[in-house]
Design a protein around this motif. Structure first.
Motif, short mmCIF file in Angstrom:
data_model
loop_
_atom_site.label_atom_id
_atom_site.label_comp_id
_atom_site.label_asym_id
_atom_site.label_seq_id
_atom_site.Cartn_x
_atom_site.Cartn_y
_atom_site.Cartn_z
N PHE A 193 -1.19 -8.61 0.77
CA PHE A 193 -2.60 -8.53 1.16
C PHE A 193 -2.76 -8.44 2.67
CE2 PHE A 193 -6.66 -10.52 2.32
CZ PHE A 193 -7.54 -9.72 1.59
N LEU A 194 -2.07 -9.33 3.39
CA LEU A 194 -2.20 -9.36 4.86
C LEU A 194 -1.64 -8.09 5.50
CD1 LEU A 194 -1.33 -13.09 5.66
CD2 LEU A 194 -3.54 -11.97 5.95
N MET A 195 -0.50 -7.61 4.96
CA MET A 195 0.09 -6.40 5.53
C MET A 195 -0.83 -5.20 5.37
SD MET A 195 4.09 -6.76 4.43
CE MET A 195 4.56 -5.16 5.02
N SER A 196 -1.54 -5.15 4.25
CA SER A 196 -2.42 -4.01 3.99
C SER A 196 -3.76 -4.16 4.69
CB SER A 196 -2.63 -3.85 2.48
OG SER A 196 -3.29 -2.64 2.20
N ILE A 197 -4.35 -5.35 4.64
CA ILE A 197 -5.68 -5.56 5.23
C ILE A 197 -5.63 -5.46 6.75
CG2 ILE A 197 -5.68 -8.08 5.61
CD1 ILE A 197 -8.52 -6.31 3.77
N SER A 198 -4.44 -5.74 7.33
CA SER A 198 -4.32 -5.71 8.80
C SER A 198 -3.82 -4.37 9.32
CB SER A 198 -3.35 -6.82 9.25
OG SER A 198 -2.03 -6.54 8.79
N ASN A 199 -3.68 -3.41 8.42
CA ASN A 199 -3.14 -2.10 8.80
C ASN A 199 -4.29 -1.13 9.11
OD1 ASN A 199 -1.92 0.37 8.99
ND2 ASN A 199 -0.65 0.14 7.17
#
Length: 208
Positions: A113-119
């Motif tokens: 989730f964090l890797m995608s939402i912060s991309n």
């Protein structure tokens, strides 16, 4: 039905390019098995859903501000670099007989989730791809069909997620311990590479 299937194929094609999420799934799959790899993908798909909703309700101008872009690039740099370093550190601990599921499932989910939402590339991607799909679909179909076809994109994303998780977790059955370590190292380096790219983008946004 043909239109519905075409949107599932669109979801598959959106998820297929090798990026930090796929690298993280491979790493989690060979270390902890199917569920961990799958949940990385589920976390990423949830983040995709957030951006699809943002595009749908039109809250785009806020994300296009220089402050938000810089923040997201830096956040992406931190998340990817941290995850990549963790993968490299843990690479030497991989053994074929290792007990799976040593870390909590929620951690794998939050990583995705964090890797995608912060991309920021995810934002630009969904603004470009889903924005154009939304405009075309809204002009042709009513709201219920719009929701249906958006769901088809999600089905495509989840199908790819399950496929990647299956492939990643199967690596353990066919590869030697040394090769598993190499793959995990490559995944970690890949994530750090993406992180450095995000850091450079943040620098350019600030000082460019």
């Amino acid at each position: 039905m043909n239109v519905f299937l075409s949107y599932i194929l669109l979801g598959l094609s959106l998820a297929a390019p090798i990026g930090p999420i796929n690298a993280a799934q491979i790493d989690r799959g060979i270390r902890n098995g199917f569920m961990h790899a799958w949940l990385v993908g589920v976390g990423a798909v949830l983040a995709d859903g957030v951006y699809m909703l943002i595009v749908y309700i039109g809250v785009v101008n806020f994300l296009e501000t220089e402050f938000m872009q810089t923040f997201l690039w830096l956040f992406g740099f931190f998340v990817l670099t941290y995850t990549g370093i963790e993968a490299i550190i843990n690479a030497g601990k991989i053994h074929l007989a290792e007990h799976r599921g040593g870390e909590p499932l929620t951690k794998s989910f939050l990583t995705g989730f964090l890797m995608s939402i912060s991309n920021p590339l995810t934002i630009l991607f969904w603004l470009g791809i889903y924005g154009s799909v939304l405009a075309k679909t809204a002009a042709t179909y009513d709201t219920s069909q719009l929701v249906l076809y958006s769901s088809a994109i999600f089905i495509g994303l989840l199908l790819w997620d399950i496929t990647m998780a299956g492939v990643a977790s199967s690596f353990r059955k066919f590869l030697t311990s040394r090769l598993l370590v190499v793959i995990s190292l490559f995944s970690g380096i890949s994530m750090i590479g993406f992180g450095v790219y995000f850091g450079v983008q943040a620098f350019q946004t600030l000082f460019g």
